[in-house]
Every structure is written in structure tokens, then in C-alpha cells.
Design an enzyme around this catalytic site. Structure first.
Site, short mmCIF file in Angstrom:
data_model
loop_
_atom_site.label_atom_id
_atom_site.label_comp_id
_atom_site.label_asym_id
_atom_site.label_seq_id
_atom_site.Cartn_x
_atom_site.Cartn_y
_atom_site.Cartn_z
N ASN A 153 0.81 -1.23 0.00
CA ASN A 153 0.00 0.00 0.00
C ASN A 153 0.84 1.28 0.00
OD1 ASN A 153 0.69 -0.43 2.70
ND2 ASN A 153 -1.21 0.44 3.47
N LYS A 176 12.35 -7.99 1.48
CA LYS A 176 11.35 -8.69 0.66
C LYS A 176 10.14 -7.76 0.51
CE LYS A 176 7.53 -11.60 0.59
NZ LYS A 176 6.92 -10.66 -0.34
N PRO A 177 9.97 -7.17 -0.67
CA PRO A 177 8.81 -6.29 -0.87
C PRO A 177 7.57 -7.10 -1.22
CG PRO A 177 10.13 -6.33 -2.85
CD PRO A 177 10.80 -7.27 -1.89
N GLY A 229 2.54 -5.14 7.70
CA GLY A 229 1.52 -5.85 6.93
C GLY A 229 0.35 -6.20 7.82
N SER A 230 -0.35 -7.27 7.45
CA SER A 230 -1.58 -7.61 8.15
C SER A 230 -1.30 -8.22 9.53
CB SER A 230 -2.38 -8.60 7.31
OG SER A 230 -1.62 -9.79 7.14
N GLU A 251 4.52 -3.85 12.52
CA GLU A 251 3.60 -2.73 12.27
C GLU A 251 2.41 -3.33 11.52
OE1 GLU A 251 3.83 0.28 13.29
OE2 GLU A 251 5.90 0.33 13.97
N CYS A 285 -3.15 1.97 6.43
CA CYS A 285 -3.34 1.33 7.75
C CYS A 285 -3.95 2.29 8.77
CB CYS A 285 -2.01 0.79 8.26
SG CYS A 285 -0.73 2.04 8.31
N GLU A 384 -11.03 -4.32 9.38
CA GLU A 384 -10.36 -3.38 8.49
C GLU A 384 -10.92 -3.58 7.07
OE1 GLU A 384 -6.15 -4.22 8.10
OE2 GLU A 384 -5.66 -2.09 8.18
P1 NAP Z 1 0.16 -8.90 4.15
O1 NAP Z 1 -0.69 -9.78 3.35
O2 NAP Z 1 0.33 -9.23 5.59
O3 NAP Z 1 1.58 -8.86 3.42
C1 NAP Z 1 2.64 -8.03 3.87
C2 NAP Z 1 3.95 -8.62 3.39
O4 NAP Z 1 4.15 -9.86 4.07
C3 NAP Z 1 3.97 -8.94 1.90
O5 NAP Z 1 5.25 -8.69 1.40
C4 NAP Z 1 3.65 -10.44 1.90
O6 NAP Z 1 4.06 -11.11 0.76
C5 NAP Z 1 4.42 -10.87 3.13
N1 NAP Z 1 4.02 -12.18 3.64
C6 NAP Z 1 2.81 -12.77 3.65
N2 NAP Z 1 2.87 -13.99 4.22
C7 NAP Z 1 4.17 -14.17 4.59
C8 NAP Z 1 4.88 -15.22 5.23
N3 NAP Z 1 4.28 -16.35 5.61
N4 NAP Z 1 6.20 -15.06 5.46
C9 NAP Z 1 6.82 -13.93 5.07
N5 NAP Z 1 6.21 -12.90 4.46
C10 NAP Z 1 4.89 -13.01 4.23
O7 NAP Z 1 -0.33 -7.38 4.10
P2 NAP Z 1 -0.68 -6.52 2.83
O8 NAP Z 1 -2.00 -6.94 2.30
O9 NAP Z 1 0.47 -6.47 1.89
O10 NAP Z 1 -0.80 -5.06 3.48
C11 NAP Z 1 -1.96 -4.56 4.05
C12 NAP Z 1 -1.90 -4.64 5.56
O11 NAP Z 1 -0.76 -3.95 6.04
C13 NAP Z 1 -3.08 -3.97 6.23
O12 NAP Z 1 -3.54 -4.74 7.28
C14 NAP Z 1 -2.50 -2.65 6.73
O13 NAP Z 1 -3.20 -2.08 7.80
C15 NAP Z 1 -1.12 -3.08 7.09
N6 NAP Z 1 -0.20 -1.93 7.15
C16 NAP Z 1 0.24 -1.51 8.37
C17 NAP Z 1 1.07 -0.41 8.45
C18 NAP Z 1 1.58 0.08 9.77
O14 NAP Z 1 2.52 0.89 9.78
N7 NAP Z 1 1.04 -0.35 10.88
C19 NAP Z 1 1.46 0.25 7.28
C20 NAP Z 1 1.00 -0.22 6.05
C21 NAP Z 1 0.16 -1.33 6.00
P3 NAP Z 1 2.97 -11.92 -0.15
O15 NAP Z 1 1.98 -10.92 -0.57
O16 NAP Z 1 3.81 -12.50 -1.23
O17 NAP Z 1 2.31 -12.97 0.68
#
Ligand code: NAP
Length: 482
Positions: A153, A176-177, A229-230, A251, A285, A384
Site C-alpha cells: 500500500n 522482501k517487498p 503488513g496484516s 507494524e 493502515c 479493516e
Molecule cells: P500482508 O498480506 O500481511 O503482506 C505483507 C507482506 O508480508 C507482503 O510482502 C507479503 O508477501 C508478506 N508475507 C505474507 N505472508 C508471509 C509469510 N508467511 N512469510 C513472510 N512474508 C509473508 O499485508 P498486505 O495486504 O500487503 O498489506 C496490508 C496490511 O498492512 C493492512 O492490514 C495494513 O493495515 C497493514 N499496514 C500496516 C502499516 C503500519 O505501519 N502499521 C502500514 C501499512 C500497512 P505476499 O503478498 O507475497 O504474501
């Protein structure tokens, strides 16, 4: 038909050739057209990257902060100068409107600049000993190799918010992006390269998240995983890291309430509530997830919100004047639709629904919607949404609305709108959130600590001088002088 391959795995200062049998296609979410193919790495490449980072660590960590800061300054400068081109790449892969993308890139450069300045300030402590013949020093030491995992995002600023402090502190990194947005990450790594980053200090892996994550979790050379991430993935990483008592810094997601009190400035509240909810089309987020408005101003504020939403142009983020781009995926659109259907079934009423977009656009578009009469049992009031759906509920009592705002497992950001100073402090102190914005919805800046509490985050903050703490261990040196 895919026409290009882009090198996306960078280990020890070298871009790996893309193995054509192991690639992944990157699409423009506004048009669904393929942009390019990137490499799909796994365990083996991650292990090599960790080795490179491990080998580069002694020399990088032993440099002075000043030496490291020169490279970070240069990277910040290069990024700022190239913000327009980088913004276009970001918009193409992620979808957000170009002005937002350019703003994000400049903000991302701001993190590098801030941590270029902080690199020389890793202070330690002198502790007066209770024993006359002892001297006690606390010395900050870079933690070692860091695995950084980032979301789609904010594909630029989420990277520099981690890499800035990590590199300033003297750590080396394997990044890892997100698979949706690797192109911004590639550009950032190229900028580090041009700025003179020694080989192995920053490494980049795109590919199989599970395999990359597993290697980061099980490889003893990785001392910290910093993840944005999530909450679901954050919990998984935390559980798996327990085996090695590996440090994880998380985060995670949020569910931000906005509370508009009866003394709020209506015009300001409406503009900022729209900016908070619909920035990045609700895929932020800290964006507002629910609006609580005092009954006495509800009609007037709702009318202003409707007017502002209906004036917003929807379309490709590269088109002039567009304020709402596509969502990131079909799944994201379906989630918004499901939350809206649930809300309507439980009695919500549509107040405003955004304009139509250019019919030729085949991307992941979704009409932005404001609904009123939201009730506590609606999914949108608890989960969310990560999309352009804004529910409104009215309230009459301050204590009651604080209780409602706090009734969630999330604790990232909350916002209040009031012109009353006593109320500002009273309410801000009672809100269980890592950040509270008062007549302000943009708390993320390089100089201040950003982060959540409860299930929105764990470990340290990102940003500010606090952001360095995660990457520095405090070593006690106890010296007997007799
Ligand atoms: P996500 O699905 O959790 O993915 C985040 C990252 O983690 C991606 O690079 C993803 O890669 C990786 N990932 C997923 N499963 C993994 C595993 N088993 N091992 C290692 N890496 C893994 O989140 P998203 O959909 O990209 O982002 C949205 C979420 O981020 C929302 O919940 C948002 O609120 C949160 N967020 C929080 C903040 C903050 O500062 N608190 C800032 C921005 C976003 P893959 O997609 O390849 O699985």
C-alpha cells in the site's frame, strides 16, 4: 503477451539474471495490463542474500555513523530529484493517483534524510555505579542482519522507514517487498547502489513469501525481522520466531475511529475526514474506518462529506485530476462489496456514492461509498475494510463514544475533531491507540514515532529517534577499576 523481464533479485551488489521458468507478472491495477515480469526467488536465493548481508555486516557496522550517513544523504537526494519518475512507476504498479505517489516518494526520501542525520547519534549511557570501584557503560550495538518484509500500500515509504534506521544503525538488510509492488523496491535499491552502498549491505529478494519468510525465520544469521503488513501474518511471524527467540518488530493493521465533537470546525472536519478515509482509496493502515459524529452536527457534517466525495474524480492514477484510483486486486474490491452488503442488510443507508469512471478502464475499480445509521454489529465497524467505504454513527455522550472507539483489538491510530483544549487532552489520553490525531489525520512524518498498540503492533516504533532503537542492542560493559 509479456515483453520484458526485470531483474529483481539483488545479492552482494549483483543483479541476478531472471530465470524465465521462475517469474511473476506485475500488472497495472487500473488497466489490468502486464507491466513486466520479475524473478520469483525462494529459499536458496534468500539464504545467499542472508550470507551476503552477514559478510557485509562487520565492515558496515564498524564504519562511523558519519560515513554511513554520507551514503544515506546521497540516496535521499537522488530519490528526491527523481521523485516524478519514481512516482509514475509507483502509480503504475500500485494504482494511487500520481500526486499521492510523488508525495509518497518525497516522504520516503524524507526518512532517508532523517536517518542520515540520526546515524551519528547512536548515544550510549554512563551509569553511576552503586559500587565505588566499578564503572558501568551502556553501549549501543547494531543488532546484525535484518529481514525486512513490506506491504504494497506504501511501496516506497514503508521500505525507507525500515531501511533508513536499520542502515543508519549499522545493520545490513535483506528486503522482501510485496509481490504486487516490487518495482518501487527495485528503484530504491538502484538508488542505494548509485549512492555508493557497499555490496551486501542491502539485498533484495522477490518471490515466494512463505519460503523467503521461512528462511528468514530459521536462519540464525538473521537477528531481527521487521514486518509491516496484516495482523494475521504478523501473528504467524511472531509465533514462528519464538523457536529461536528471534526479535520481531511488527507494524500491523488498524481500525481507526474519527470522533467529531459538537464543537468541531465542520469544514475542516469534513475535508480531513475525506482525506483520511479516501487517501490511497482507503488502503492505508491509519485511514479512518468509522466516523462517530455528535448528533447535533450529524446532518450538516454528513451533507458536507457527501458534497466532497461526489466532487472526487475516479480513474487511472496517471490521469490529471484523478483523486481515487483502483484498488490493488479483485479480492480487495470483493471485500469492500461484502462489507457494504452486510451494512445495508443490517440497516445502513447510503448517503453518497462516488462518480462513475471511464468505462474503458478494466481495472479493480470500486465505487466509494458513505453510509449512515451504522451499528456496532456491522462488519465494517469491526474489521479493516481497506477500501473506500465510510460508515457514520451518531453519539451524544463523550464517555460512551470513547468506549466505542476503544472497543476493538486494534490500536493503531484514532482521530478527534474538537476546538476545546480541555476535551482534546481528556479524550486523547483515554483513547487506547498508539497515535491520536487532533484536528489532524497525517501523523506519519520522519521525525515522530509511528506505531500501534494492542494487535496493531509490537516491538518498537518507526520514525523519529525512537526508530533506531529496534536496530540497536544495548550492551552493558561493567568495569572494575581496582
Ligand atoms: P500482508 O498480506 O500481511 O503482506 C505483507 C507482506 O508480508 C507482503 O510482502 C507479503 O508477501 C508478506 N508475507 C505474507 N505472508 C508471509 C509469510 N508467511 N512469510 C513472510 N512474508 C509473508 O499485508 P498486505 O495486504 O500487503 O498489506 C496490508 C496490511 O498492512 C493492512 O492490514 C495494513 O493495515 C497493514 N499496514 C500496516 C502499516 C503500519 O505501519 N502499521 C502500514 C501499512 C500497512 P505476499 O503478498 O507475497 O504474501
Amino acid at each position: 503477451m509479456i515483453s520484458t523481464l526485470t531483474k529483481s533479485i539483488y545479492i552482494n551488489g549483483e543483479w541476478l539474471e531472471v530465470d524465465e521458468s521462475k517469474t511473476q507478472t506485475i500488472y497495472n491495477p487500473a488497466t489490468l495490463e502486464p507491466i513486466t515480469d520479475v524473478a520469483y526467488g525462494g529459499k536458496e536465493e534468500t539464504r545467499e542474500a542472508i550470507n551476503a548481508a552477514s559478510n557485509a555486516f562487520p565492515a558496515w557496522s564498524e564504519m562511523t555513523g558519519r560515513q554511513r550517513s554520507r551514503i544515506l544523504y546521497k540516496a535521499a537526494e537522488l530519490m528526491r530529484k527523481d521523485a516524478k519518475r519514481l512516482g509514475e512507476i509507483l502509480t503504475k504498479e500500485q494504482g494511487k493517483p500520481l500526486p499521492e505517489a510523488v508525495g509518497e516518494v518525497k516522504g520516503a526520501a524524507g526518512f532517508l534524510l532523517w536517518y542520515a542525520e540520526e546515524a551519528s547519534r547512536g548515544y550510549g549511557e554512563w551509569i553511576p555505579s552503586s559500587v565505588k570501584t566499578k564503572r558501568m557503560l551502556v553501549v549501543p550495538k547494531p543488532i546484525g542482519v535484518v529481514g525486512a518484509i513490506t506491504p504494497w500500500n506504501f511501496p516506497s515509504s514503508m521500505i525507507t522507514r525500515k531501511l533508513g534506521p536499520a542502515l543508519a544503525a549499522g545493520c545490513t538488510v535483506v528486503l522482501k517487498p510485496s509481490p504486487e509492488t516490487p518495482l518501487s523496491a527495485i528503484e530504491i535499491v538502484k538508488i542505494f547502489e548509485e549512492a555508493g552502498m557497499p555490496p551486501g549491505v542491502v539485498n533484495l529478494i522477490t518471490g515466494d513469501a512463505q519460503a523467503i519468510g521461512e528462511e528468514m525465520l530459521t536462519n540464525k544469521d538473521v537477528k531481527l525481522i521487521t514486518f509491516t503488513g496484516s495482523t494475521a501474518v504478523g501473528k504467524y511471524l511472531m509465533r514462528e520466531a519464538a523457536d529461536q527467540v528471534k526479535k520481531v518488530s511488527l507494524e500491523l493493521g488498524g481500525h481507526a475511529p474519527i470522533i467529531a465533537f459538537e464543537d468541531a470546525n465542520l469544514e475542516k472536519t469534513a475535508s480531513l475526514a475525506i482525506a483520511s478515509k479516501f487517501r490511497n482509496n482507503g488502503q492505508t493502515c491509519i485511514c479512518a474506518n468509522r466516523l462517530y459524529v455528535h448528533e447535533s452536527i450529524a446532518d450538516e457534517l454528513t451533507a458536507l462529506l457527501k458534497e466532497k466525495l461526489e466532487a472526487m474524480k475516479i480513474g487511472s492514477g496517471l490521469e490529471e485530476g484523478v483523486e481515487l484510483g483502483p484498488l490493488i486486486s479483485e479480492k480487495a474490491v470483493e471485500k469492500v462489496e461484502a462489507h457494504l452488503a452486510d451494512a445495508l442488510e443490517k440497516g445502513a443507508e447510503v448517503v453518497a456514492s462516488g462518480n462513475e469512471w471511464d468505462g474503458d478502464l478494466k481495472g479493480y475499480f470500486c465505487p466509494p461509498t458513505i453510509v449512515k445509521n451504522a451499528t456496532d454489529d456491522m462488519v465494517v465497524m469491526n474489521e479493516e475494510t481497506f477500501g473506500p467505504l465510510f460508515p457514520i454513527q451518531t453519539f451524544t455522550d463523550e464517555d460512551e463514544v470513547i468506549k466505542k472507539a476503544n472497543n476493538t483489538d486494534y490500536g493503531l491510530a484514532a482521530y478527534i475533531f474538537t476546538e476545546n483544549t480541555a476535551r482534546t487532552l481528556r479524550v486523547a489520553e483515554k483513547l487506547d491507540y498508539g497515535m491520536v490525531g487532533v484536528n489532524d489525520v497525517f501523523p506519519s512524518v520522519p521525525e515522530a514515532p509511528f506505531g500501534g498498540i494492542k494487535q496493531s503492533g509490537s516491538g518498537g516504533k518507526e520514525g523519529g529517534h525512537h526508530g533506531m532503537d529496534e536496530f540497536l542492542e544495548k550492551k552493558l560493559i561493567s568495569i572494575a577499576i581496582n
